[in-house]
Write an enzyme that holds these catalytic residues in place. Structure first.
Site, mmCIF file in Angstrom:
data_model
loop_
_atom_site.group_PDB
_atom_site.id
_atom_site.type_symbol
_atom_site.label_atom_id
_atom_site.label_comp_id
_atom_site.label_asym_id
_atom_site.label_seq_id
_atom_site.Cartn_x
_atom_site.Cartn_y
_atom_site.Cartn_z
ATOM 1 N N CYS A 296 0.834 -1.211 0.000
ATOM 2 C CA CYS A 296 0.000 0.000 0.000
ATOM 3 C C CYS A 296 0.862 1.251 0.000
ATOM 4 O O CYS A 296 1.701 1.444 0.880
ATOM 5 C CB CYS A 296 -0.947 -0.060 1.187
ATOM 6 S SG CYS A 296 -1.348 1.477 1.954
ATOM 7 N N CYS B 220 0.625 3.608 2.942
ATOM 8 C CA CYS B 220 1.313 3.091 4.127
ATOM 9 C C CYS B 220 2.798 3.417 4.046
ATOM 10 O O CYS B 220 3.416 3.810 5.031
ATOM 11 C CB CYS B 220 1.146 1.586 4.247
ATOM 12 S SG CYS B 220 -0.562 1.039 4.209
#
Ligand SMILES: *[C@@H]1O[C@H](CO)[C@@H](O)[C@H](O)[C@H]1NC(C)=O
Ligand SMILES: *[C@@H]1O[C@H](CO)[C@@H](O)[C@H](O)[C@H]1NC(C)=O
Length: 447
Positions: free
Chosen positions: A55, A58
Site C-alpha cells: 500500500c 502506508c
C-alpha cells in the site's frame, strides 16, 4: 522490593513476546507486532498502524510513524506505538475488522478509538496524547476561564460537584465513550456554599449551555453538542456531523470570498453565522439544528443532484439523505428569515406537511450514482480539459475504430457468404423488382 524488581521485567517479557523477532529494521520506537498482539491489546495503551506492504499510503506513512513513535516515547506517556503487517497476520485484521490500509487505532484498556484525521506527525501525536489523557480532568475554580478559552475550537464538558452520585456516573459514562472527540473536566464545589447544586455544562463558542434533560439522556446530549455552532463541513466529517442527531443547516459558501468585502457570498456567510448564534436563544430549534458551512458547491450539488451555486442554504438530514429547501432566494435571506425557515421546517416535519427532496430510495440512489458520475466527469473536464480529453478521447477513439472494423468486416463476410458471386444478379433483380415481383422466387428455385 521484589515486586518493584519484577514489574519492569514482566513488561519487558510481554514486549519481547509481542515483538516480532524476524524484523531486522534499524532501532526504532515502533514495535513490529505479530498476532500475539491480540492477547495484549486490552492492557494499557497502544497506538497501532495496520498496514499492507504493497500500500503506497502506508509507505508514505512509515517515516512519519517512526517519528510519532520517537516523540511519544520521549514524552514518557505510557503509550506503546506499534505497526502490524495485516498480510502476514490476517487473523488480527479479521478480529479487529480492518477494512482499509493504513488503519490507525488507539487502544485504551480495551476501548478502541479509530483515527480519522490527517497523516501529519503533529495531528497523530496530539490525537494520541488526547486519547491518553485522563478521561475526566480534575480542575479547580480558577482554571475554568482557561477551559472556556480552549473550548472555542472544541467543546468542553464540565461537571460541577463532588465526584459521586447518579449525575457524575452518567457524566463518567458519557466521557468514557466520547473522550476522543471532546474534553471532559470536573470541578469540585466551593466549600461552604449552600446554594451550590450539581450540574453539567458544555462550553463552546464563547458561551455555556447547561444540561437540563433526563440523566439517562446525558450521553445523547453530549453527542448532540459536540460540534462548534458554525463549523466547516466536508465530505469526510459530514457523516459524523449528521450522527449528532441534529438536522444540519448547510450553508454553501466559499473560502475564497472570505476577505472580499463586496462579495454577496461573504455577506451571506456572515448572515448565516449570525443566525447560528441567534439559534441559541431558541432552545427548541437549538436542539434540532446544527449549522455548518461548505466551501464550494460540489457537495451540495451532489446531495441535491443538481447544480447549486453559492450562496445557498438548505436543511439536510444525513440519516435519510433528505433535504429541505426554503422558498426564499438565499441571497435575500436575513437572520430572521433563516430562523423562520427552520421553524417552519421543524413544524412541517412534525406535522408531516412538508415535502422532503432526495432520500435513500433505490431509485433516488441510482439517480444519485448516475449524477455523481456525470458530475465528476463534468468537473474533470472543467478543471483538467486536456487530460480528460485524452483520458476519455483515446479509449473512445479506439472503441470506435474497433467497432468500425468489426462492423465493416461483418458486412463483407456476410455479403461473400450469402451472396457469393451472384452480386450482379441480385442487383439486377432489385432494379426490376416492381415490375417482376416473382423473379425472386424463380431465382431461388433455380439455385
Ligand atoms: C432523519 O430522517 C429519519 C427518517 O425519516 C428520522 O427518523 C430522523 O429522526 C431524521 N433526523 C433528524 C435529525 O430529524
Ligand atoms: C469580490 O466580489 C465581487 C462580487 O462577487 C467580485 O466582482 C470581485 O471580483 C471580487 N474581488 C476579488 C478580489 O476577488
Amino acid at each position: 522490593m521484589q515486586k518493584y524488581f519484577l514489574l519492569p521485567l514482566l513488561s519487558l517479557s510481554v514486549l519481547l513476546f509481542v515483538y516480532d523477532t524476524e524484523a531486522t529494521n534499524p532501532p526504532t520506537a515502533v514495535l513490529d507486532l505479530s498476532d500475539k498482539f491480540l492477547d495484549v491489546k486490552d492492557e494499557g495503551m497502544w497506538f497501532v498502524e495496520f498496514y499492507a506492504p504493497w500500500c503506497a499510503h502506508c509507505k508514505r506513512l512509515h517515516p512519519v510513524w517512526d517519528q510519532v513513535g520517537h516523540t511519544l516515547s520521549d514524552s514518557n506517556l505510557p503509550i506503546r506505538v506499534g505497526k502490524l503487517d495485516c498480510t502476514r497476520f490476517p487473523a488480527v485484521a479479521n478480529k479487529l475488522s480492518i477494512q482499509g490500509y493504513p488503519t490507525i487505532l488507539f487502544f485504551r484498556n480495551g476501548h478502541v478509538i479509530d483515527y480519522r484525521g490527517g497523516r501529519e506527525k503533529e495531528a497523530l501525536v496530539s490525537f494520541a496524547k488526547r486519547c491518553a489523557a485522563p478521561i475526566i480532568e480534575v480542575i479547580n475554580e480558577n482554571q475554568i476561564e482557561k477551559v472556556k478559552l480552549s473550548a472555542r475550537s472544541q467543546p468542553s464538558y464540565v461537571f460541577f460537584g463532588t465526584s459521586s452520585g447518579p449525575l457524575f456516573d452518567a457524566f463518567n459514562e458519557a466521557a468514557s465513550s466520547k473522550f476522543s472527540v471532546a474534553r471532559f473536566y470536573s470541578v469540585a464545589p466551593p466549600e461552604n456554599d449552600a446554594s451550590f447544586r450539581q450540574r453539567v455544562a458544555v462550553f463552546k463558542d464563547n458561551f455555556e449551555i447547561e444540561f437540563n434533560g433526563d440523566i439517562e439522556k446525558l450521553t445523547e446530549w453530549v453527542t448532540r453538542e459536540r460540534w462548534p455552532g458554525f463549523l466547516q463541513a466536508t465530505s469526510s466529517n459530514l457523516a459524523e456531523i449528521g450522527a449528532s442527531g441534529k438536522l444540519v443547516v448547510l450553508v454553501v459558501s466559499s473560502e475564497s470570498h472570505k476577505f472580499n468585502n463586496t462579495s454577496p457570498i461573504r455577506e451571506f456567510h456572515k448572515t448565516a453565522e449570525e443566525a447560528s448564534k441567534e439559534l441559541r436563544k431558541h432552545p427548541d430549534l437549538w436542539n434540532r439544528f446544527q449549522f455548518a458551512w461548505l466551501d464550494g458547491s460540489d457537495l451540495a450539488s451532489q446531495i441535491q443532484m443538481a447544480a447549486v451555486s453559492e450562496p445557498h442554504l438548505f436543511i439536510f438530514n444525513y440519516t435519510s439523505y433528505e433535504y429541505y429547501l426554503s422558498e426564499d432566494e438565499p441571497s435575500q435571506m436575513t437572520i430572521k428569515s433563516i430562523l423562520t425557515f427552520l421553524e417552519q421546517t421543524s413544524e412541517g416535519i412534525d406535522k408531516e406537511t412538508i415535502v422532503a427532496f432526495g432520500g435513500r430510495h433505490l431509485l433516488t440512489r441510482i439517480k444519485r450514482m448516475a449524477f455523481e458520475l456525470y458530475w465528476n466527469i463534468a468537473q474533470m473536464f472543467a478543471t483538467q480539459p486536456l487530460l480528460s480529453s485524452c483520458l476519455f478521447g483515446v479509449p473512445i477513439a479506439f472503441l470506435s475504430i474497433i467497432c468500425y472494423s468489426i462492423c465493416s468486416a461483418d458486412f463483407t463476410v456476410d455479403r461473400d457468404e450469402f451472396y457469393g458471386d451472384e452480386d450482379e444478379l441480385i442487383d439486377d433483380e432489385e432494379g426490376e423488382e416492381t415490375e417482376h415481383p416473382e423473379t425472386d422466387d424463380d431465382h431461388e428455385k433455380a439455385e
